[in-house]
Design an enzyme around this catalytic site. Structure first.
Site, short mmCIF file in Angstrom:
data_model
loop_
_atom_site.label_atom_id
_atom_site.label_comp_id
_atom_site.label_asym_id
_atom_site.label_seq_id
_atom_site.Cartn_x
_atom_site.Cartn_y
_atom_site.Cartn_z
N ASP A 1 35.74 -14.73 46.31
CA ASP A 1 35.56 -13.85 45.19
C ASP A 1 34.44 -12.59 45.55
OD1 ASP A 1 35.85 -12.73 42.38
OD2 ASP A 1 33.85 -13.22 42.46
N ALA A 2 34.64 -11.49 45.40
CA ALA A 2 33.74 -10.22 45.79
C ALA A 2 33.27 -10.41 46.82
CB ALA A 2 32.99 -9.92 44.23
N GLU B 1 38.72 -11.39 48.22
CA GLU B 1 38.96 -10.32 47.48
C GLU B 1 37.61 -9.27 47.88
OE1 GLU B 1 37.99 -8.77 42.75
OE2 GLU B 1 37.05 -10.49 43.80
N ARG C 1 39.94 -18.56 48.12
CA ARG C 1 39.69 -17.26 47.97
C ARG C 1 38.38 -16.97 47.79
NH1 ARG C 1 38.85 -14.05 43.40
NH2 ARG C 1 39.47 -11.89 43.41
#
Length: 600
Positions: free
Chosen positions: A254-255, A287, A252
């Site tokens: 992030d940001a 994300e 995943r």
């Protein structure tokens, strides 16, 4: 790019030798120091790299000395004493893997369980719970970032050594044992990686490789210069480390909106997939506050750069419906929350290019109605949405239990990929707070910054109320966030656990096989706090979900007729009876699998 071309790290060569490399273009002299007292000089090449082949064995502790300053290896696989201590030479092939035939699981079978390894008790404690999670119906565990960071506790988003698992959680071999055990129980393992910045403390790279970072940095720490080929190669090698050497099943990002341009994200995913075994199921997730549907859109070969995105829009709309909160970013969902949730169920994002007012007065998102429902990860809670609250409260203490039961049914019995946050399965009431362990000056800045941020929320506008916000630096903030997964539960917790187990069993038996090719047919608001949605599954059946998170409503509120047969699930237990009595029950969810015509 492999270890032999990456200008960082230590690689075993055999015959008692290892190759040590450091990209330090701004350094005049680079040395290699061992914990046994040896100090050797590295030779410089023409591209800013420094290298040396030296006698070394697995377990040896070493670090570089750059112009007299001791620094860790940025590609260290293990640390002793954190980023300020020694790097440890490791043998990547030493662990005796057991799950040799594991190739992962297809994406549509995914049910994610997000957890913080430290609050869960460490790698071994997570491994002990793997059988119970698998039995419950979880098919993937997602670990919050593992990259080494300074101090004894933290969320992990301020990591500075992306290859080295934080030593407070356990050794690299203990992490491998966790992953191996998960695979033997048919659980995927995802890792949360942070490629947009390094943390504000313990980052030595900026002192000898300034081009590794943007000059202006970011609000979270030093922003990475992903356009630089050495930086891109470093990140690519790190992603492959987690996916190949550690045998994880997905990442995943992030940001992602803060990483770089969408073009870079697309290019990076393509390079990463080209380096992976095509026979494995590897899943890349985002994300992304920008809601860029184009990063989830398959190409001509049917392959999307990223398989799915955390859908904050769906979470925010659901949170407003469950709690009535309107502060902060919830203000953008406070009006017509049911309509926004319906749009998420029917089209993916609630914001697909509209102004994100009043939170941000600029357009947000791209059209997403063409994407499959499984391109979106939905949740009621996650680390951000709990831990970034002033008091770290879970929904368990914010919403009525019956409404939460209905929301869980909506989450787990609809086609988007569901995510549960650790403890949610039994209705944990302990908070999950933001916690850190920094030097006093930085800790004070973070503490003051959080209080200033929450001053924009009505409940904390008064400085006296801000004093209620737990100090992230205090050890008690971490201790309050710890879980006891094996502890005995009260009857309410046992009932919630049984409900989640039932819902996951229904998802496994009825939804999962029919999700490939599934498409949304229609979704609409029902009153002010309800939704009615339907999907056509691969086998031709129609999945219909009616959820009401408010008081009872007249049945005439429905925008379309309901199926007469095929009721799969209802909460509360008498919901169908009440519905037949011409009212939609309060805090209810009903789910049908119908062989008839669509409702539209």
């Amino acid at each position: 790019m492999n270890d032999r071309t990456l200008p960082f790290g230590a690689t075993l060569l055999g015959n008692g030798l290892a190759r040590f490399r450091l990209w330090a273009p701004d350094a005049a002299v680079v040395q290699l120091a061992f914990a046994d007292g040896r100090i050797l000089s590295l030779a410089r090449d023409g591209a800013g790299g420094h290298g040396l082949d030296a006698p070394a064995r697995p377990g040896d502790r070493y670090r570089f000395v750059v112009d007299g300053q001791p620094v860790p290896d940025p590609a260290s696989r293990a640390q002793h004493g954190g980023p300020d201590g020694w790097s440890i030479l490791t043998d990547p092939d030493a662990y005796p893997w057991e799950a040799h035939d594991w190739r992962g699981r297809p994406w549509h079978e995914t049910v994610i369980y997000e957890l913080h390894v430290g609050a869960y008790g460490g790698f071994d404690a997570v491994r002990e719970q793997v059988p119970a999670l698998a039995q419950l119906g979880i098919t993937a565990i997602e670990l919050m970032p593992l990259a080494a960071f300074p101090g004894e506790r933290g969320w992990g988003y301020d990591g500075v050594l992306p290859f080295a698992p934080f030593e407070g959680y356990g050794t690299p071999d203990q992490l491998k044992a966790l992953i191996d055990t998960a695979h033997r129980h048919r659980l995927q393992v995802f890792i949360d990686v942070v490629y947009n910045h390094f943390g504000p403390a313990g980052n030595y790279l900026h002192g000898y490789a300034r081009d590794f970072f943007h000059r202006d940095g970011s609000g979270w720490g030093t922003q990475l210069n992903v356009a630089h080929p050495v930086v891109e190669g470093f990140l690519l090698a790190n992603a492959l480390f987690w996916l190949d050497e550690m045998r994880c099943d997905g990442l995943r990002f992030d940001a992602a909106h803060a990483v770089g341009s969408p073009a870079f994200l697309r290019h990076f995913a393509a390079r990463l997939r080209a380096a992976l075994d095509p026979d494995r199921h590897i899943h890349l997730m985002l994300e992304n506050a920008d809601n860029r549907a184009s990063l989830l859109t398959p190409d001509a070969d049917g392959i999307a750069p990223y398989v799915a995105q955390w859908n904050d829009d769906a979470h925010h709309a659901l949170h407003v419906l469950l709690t009535g909160e309107r502060d902060g970013y919830y203000a953008a969902f406070a009006d017509h929350a049911a309509q926004r949730l319906a749009r998420c169920l029917g089209e993916g994002f609630a914001y697909q290019g509209e102004p994100y007012a009043p939170w941000q007065d600029r357009p947000r998102g791209e059209p997403s109605g063409h994407l499959p429902p499984t391109a979106f990860i939905h949740c009621l809670q996650n680390h951000d949405q709990i831990g970034n609250r002033a008091l770290g409260e879970r929904l368990t203490v914010l919403a009525p239990p019956a409404a939460l039961d209905a929301a869980l049914a909506l989450l787990l019995l609809t086609p988007p990929i569901p995510l549960l946050f650790m403890g949610e399965e039994w209705g944990e009431t302990a908070p999950f707070l933001y916690f850190i362990d920094h030097a006093p000056e930085l800790a004070t800045a973070i503490r003051d910054g959080r209080r200033e941020e929450f001053a924009h929320f009505g409940a904390f506008a008064d400085p006296a109320q801000q004093a209620r916000i737990p100090d992230p630096q205090a050890p008690d903030s971490f201790e309050a966030s710890r879980l006891a997964p094996a502890a005995a539960r009260d009857s309410a917790a046992q009932q919630r656990l049984a409900l989640v187990g039932l819902l996951l069993t229904l998802r496994r038996d009825y939804l999962m096989p029919a999700l490939p090719g599934c498409r949304a047919l229609a979704a609409a608001a029902v009153g002010e706090r309800g939704v009615l949605a339907q999907w056509r599954l691969r086998d031709g059946r129609v999945l219909v979900v009616l959820a009401n998170f408010g008081p009872a409503l007249p049945r005439g509120t429905l925008p379309a007729p309901l199926p007469e047969h095929g009721l799969l699930f209802q909460t509360p237990p008498d919901a169908a009876t009440a519905l037949n009595a011409t009212r939609i029950p309060a805090h209810s969810c009903l789910v049908w699998l119908d062989h008839g015509e669509t409702l539209r």
